[in-house]
Scaffold this active site. Structure first.
Site, short mmCIF file in Angstrom:
data_model
loop_
_atom_site.label_atom_id
_atom_site.label_comp_id
_atom_site.label_asym_id
_atom_site.label_seq_id
_atom_site.Cartn_x
_atom_site.Cartn_y
_atom_site.Cartn_z
N ASN A 1 -4.47 66.29 30.91
CA ASN A 1 -5.52 66.14 31.19
C ASN A 1 -5.38 66.21 33.26
OD1 ASN A 1 -8.33 66.43 32.37
ND2 ASN A 1 -9.79 65.90 30.89
N ARG B 1 -5.93 71.34 29.85
CA ARG B 1 -7.06 71.32 30.19
C ARG B 1 -7.36 72.10 31.66
NH1 ARG B 1 -11.65 67.27 31.11
NH2 ARG B 1 -13.45 68.95 32.20
N HIS C 1 -17.04 72.02 31.63
CA HIS C 1 -17.61 70.95 31.11
C HIS C 1 -17.67 72.22 29.50
CE1 HIS C 1 -19.44 67.92 33.78
NE2 HIS C 1 -18.26 67.32 33.46
N ARG D 1 -21.23 63.39 43.62
CA ARG D 1 -21.57 65.62 43.75
C ARG D 1 -23.40 65.20 44.09
NH1 ARG D 1 -18.12 68.38 39.37
NH2 ARG D 1 -17.37 66.04 39.25
N GLU E 1 -12.75 66.11 24.11
CA GLU E 1 -11.98 67.24 25.36
C GLU E 1 -10.99 67.29 24.91
OE1 GLU E 1 -13.80 65.58 28.32
OE2 GLU E 1 -14.40 67.51 29.24
#
Ligand code: ADP
Length: 388
Positions: A9, A91, A179, A237, A375
């Site tokens: 990742n 990923r 996500h 963000r 994940e």
């Protein structure tokens, strides 16, 4: 010995890599993290239980992404210790409209993914770099790309559209959602929670944060859109923002695309509002009024967006919390749930404090759960499915 997968990742300033057993439940045996690329490169290697096995620092000069990938690959080779590596799983943030599931990487696929880079310039090139590096070093090793967008391809077309001129939608300017690997993992847990056919909202609340509305374990709507900047307020963000603000800043402050990018991705959110930190733990521990205001806005935005997704679902049966804040911050869960009383959600304070499994009160018509996401485990599962 045995057979292993490596899961990679790679982000803009860090590379996570893990060795997973190639048989269910695909447990991670080693996890490595190289972070601080460009600032203070640092490696931490952990065992299956999370204990640190090794740490290393490098001077920042000359330590770029390519070097980080090379270091990670050298370490992986060492860690194999006689085991067989069956494949590498990655990923990848953007699979565009085409990829609705994981894919075996070929040169043609890599070119397609490269062409999507303008849609995710901050992430996609970093995600693809280790694929190329591994292909150069071990051309025979199967590589699988798993996408953060893929899970959302099941959304009805109307949920994926902006009200922009048709030619722009046709050019790919639409809502993709992100996500997805986290949501797919949570979706796989729904049957054991008795929620197989339910209307569910999953709140992935980490540094990046979003909500996903699911029915029958499939995504029907999400708060993230064309980029991972939309929707909820996040660590750095701003989330959903009146587009007129951006035009105003261009006109009055002369900000260009790069300055606006830095503003909405790096300088806003919990960090921008608190003026203190993007980290929820720091804000919870602070007595500064601006820290409290940042947390209150974070919670308020989640409550508002839950309302929007309940409308998309036509009701709600369960709310699931996951990721760093969702899994660990009982106060955020309690505050979010307090704004969902109108939906029929009441938490059980003791269960919420314990923070695993069901956290709603016995009599609550809408239930709530905390489910740790995985994940990387999801990627390993996909690899077994594709290589088995
Ligand atoms: P990423 O999106 O980078 O994977 P994580 O899912 O690790 O992020 O979430 C990071 C966030 O989780 C940070 O805001 C951090 O403060 C928060 N967090 C982690 N542990 C706790 C805790 N025990 N209490 C409150 N917040 C926590």
């Amino acid at each position: 010995m045995g057979e292993l997968f490596v899961v990679v990742n790679a982000g803009s300033s860090s590379i996570k890599f893990a060795l997973h057993e190639a048989v269910a439940p695909f447990a991670a045996t080693r996890r490595g993290l190289i972070e601080g690329i460009g600032t203070a490169p640092h490696l931490r290697l952990r065992d299956a239980a999370g204990a640190t096995l090794m740490e290393r620092n490098w001077p920042v000069e000359g330590f770029d992404h390519a070097r980080a990938i090379a270091e990670a690959m050298a370490l992986e080779a060492e860690l194999l210790d006689g085991a067989t590596l069956l494949g590498a799983g990655h990923r990848v943030v953007h699979g565009g409209l085409h990829f609705a599931g994981p894919v075996r990487v070929t040169e043609a696929v890599l070119e397609e993914l490269q062409a999507l880079s303008p849609l995710a310039p901050l992430h996609q090139p970093h995600n693809l770099a280790p694929i190329r590096a591994i292909a150069a070093l071990a051309p025979e090793l199967p590589q699988i790309a798993c996408f953060d967008t893929a899970f959302h391809r099941s959304q009805p077309p109307i949920a994926q559209e902006f009200a922009l001129p048709r030619r722009m939608s046709e050019a790919g300017i639409r809502r993709y959602g992100f996500h997805g690997l986290s949501y797919e993992y949570i979706a796989s847990c729904l049957p054991r929670l008795g929620l197989a056919g339910a209307r569910v909202i999953v709140a992935h609340l980490g540094n990046g944060a979003s909500l996903c509305a699911m029915r029958d374990g499939r995504s029907v709507a999400s708060t993230m859109g064309f980029t991972a900047a939309d929707g909820l307020m996040m660590g750095t963000r701003c989330g959903a923002l009146d587009p007129g603000v951006l035009i105003h800043l261009m006109d009055t402050e002369g900000m260009d695309a790069r300055a606006l990018e830095a503003l909405i991705y790096k300088e806003s959110g919990l960090l921008g509002v608190s003026g203190l930190s993007s980290d929820m733990r720091t804000l919870r521990a602070s007595s500064e009024p601006h820290a409290a205001e940042a947390v209150a806005l974070f919670v308020y935005r989640i409550q508002r967006e839950i309302g929007s997704l309940v409308a998309a679902l036509g009701g709600l049966d369960a709310l699931i919390f996951t990721a760093g804040i969702g899994e660990n911050d009982a106060a955020t869960r309690a505050e979010v749930a307090a704004g969902c009383a109108w939906l029929g959600l009441t938490l059980d304070p003791a269960l919420n404090a314990a923070g695993r499994g069901r956290v709603s009160a016995e009599a609550s018509p809408v239930s709530a759960f905390v489910v740790p996401t995985d994940e990387e485990g999801m990627i390993a599962r996909h690899m077994a499915g594709m290589l088995g």
